[in-house]
Design a protein around this motif. Structure first.
Motif, PDB file in Angstrom:
ATOM      1  N   VAL A  27      39.352  22.153  68.633  1.00  0.00           N
ATOM      2  CA  VAL A  27      38.883  20.836  69.304  1.00  0.00           C
ATOM      3  C   VAL A  27      39.113  21.035  71.109  1.00  0.00           C
ATOM      4  N   LYS A  28      38.265  20.970  71.441  1.00  0.00           N
ATOM      5  CA  LYS A  28      38.138  20.329  73.334  1.00  0.00           C
ATOM      6  C   LYS A  28      39.389  19.495  73.816  1.00  0.00           C
ATOM      7  N   TYR A  29      39.358  19.472  74.995  1.00  0.00           N
ATOM      8  CA  TYR A  29      40.349  18.790  75.919  1.00  0.00           C
ATOM      9  C   TYR A  29      40.375  16.778  75.446  1.00  0.00           C
ATOM     10  N   GLU A  30      39.045  16.779  76.248  1.00  0.00           N
ATOM     11  CA  GLU A  30      38.701  15.540  75.631  1.00  0.00           C
ATOM     12  C   GLU A  30      39.092  14.813  74.369  1.00  0.00           C
ATOM     13  N   VAL A  45      54.378  12.743  68.989  1.00  0.00           N
ATOM     14  CA  VAL A  45      55.102  13.304  69.688  1.00  0.00           C
ATOM     15  C   VAL A  45      53.829  14.991  69.455  1.00  0.00           C
ATOM     16  N   VAL A  46      53.221  14.647  70.469  1.00  0.00           N
ATOM     17  CA  VAL A  46      52.454  16.089  71.328  1.00  0.00           C
ATOM     18  C   VAL A  46      53.245  17.307  71.647  1.00  0.00           C
ATOM     19  N   LEU A  80      50.945  19.738  66.266  1.00  0.00           N
ATOM     20  CA  LEU A  80      50.955  20.652  67.098  1.00  0.00           C
ATOM     21  C   LEU A  80      49.952  21.004  67.704  1.00  0.00           C
ATOM     22  N   VAL A  81      50.340  21.282  68.423  1.00  0.00           N
ATOM     23  CA  VAL A  81      48.657  21.948  69.713  1.00  0.00           C
ATOM     24  C   VAL A  81      48.419  23.342  69.840  1.00  0.00           C
ATOM     25  N   ILE A 106      46.616  21.633  65.336  1.00  0.00           N
ATOM     26  CA  ILE A 106      45.199  21.281  65.652  1.00  0.00           C
ATOM     27  C   ILE A 106      45.211  22.709  66.779  1.00  0.00           C
ATOM     28  N   LEU A 107      43.821  23.417  66.835  1.00  0.00           N
ATOM     29  CA  LEU A 107      43.639  24.519  67.975  1.00  0.00           C
ATOM     30  C   LEU A 107      43.543  23.889  69.125  1.00  0.00           C
TER      31      LEU A 107
END
Length: 161
Positions: A27-30, A45-46, A80-81, A106-107
């Motif tokens: 994903v992108k930030y948005e 929880v991120v 989990l990013v 996610i990446l």
């Protein structure tokens, strides 16, 4: 015949398990921002981490234990990013499998714009990881800069759940 059925079920089970372990959303930030807002009925929880970050890897077992504890609570969600590079996606997938990571991973493929999106998550975030941000009803309720102990993680969740 019974052995053939057992082998078929074993193969099917391994295929399903493998499929679960070999996918990771990029994903992108948005997209991540929209995802956080979408989960507005939960304590979200991120955790921002990377496979090359020793404190990140050290705290992951605590996150997995807590995620397992709350996974059936409809008011709880953990994401989990990974901040690993997109070219390292296969390494991230192997890491997830080897460490038996059960939370959603996610990446975030947006390294070039870090100076733009980091302060949008938290103005006091200096860019170091691990970082964990807690959201309730789409609003940030807690920011943790650095490694979290199991006790700190549990207390923050209990306080905000």
């Amino acid at each position: 015949m019974k052995n053939l059925i057992k082998i078929l079920f074993l193969f099917l089970g391994l295929t399903i398990f493998k499929a679960q372990q070999t996918t990771i959303e990029t994903v992108k930030y948005e997209d991540l921002e929209k995802r956080i807002q979408k989960e507005n009925d939960k304590l979200l929880v991120v955790n921002f981490w990377a496979t090359t970050c020793a404190p990140c890897v050290k705290e992951l077992p605590h996150f997995m234990e807590i995620n397992e504890k709350y996974k059936d609570n409809p008011q709880f969600k953990m994401i989990l990013v990974s901040l690993d590079r997109l070219v390292d996606k296969e390494r991230v997938l192997k890491f997830i499998k080897n460490k038996n990571i059960r939370a959603e991973v996610i990446l975030l493929d947006d390294i070039k714009r870090m100076n733009t999106w980091i302060p949008r998550f938290e103005k006091n975030w200096d860019g170091n990881i691990p970082v964990t941000i807690f959201y309730k009803n789409g609003e940030k309720v807690h920011f943790n800069d650095g490694e979290m102990s199991k006790e700190e993680l549990e207390q923050t969740i209990t306080k905000n759940l």
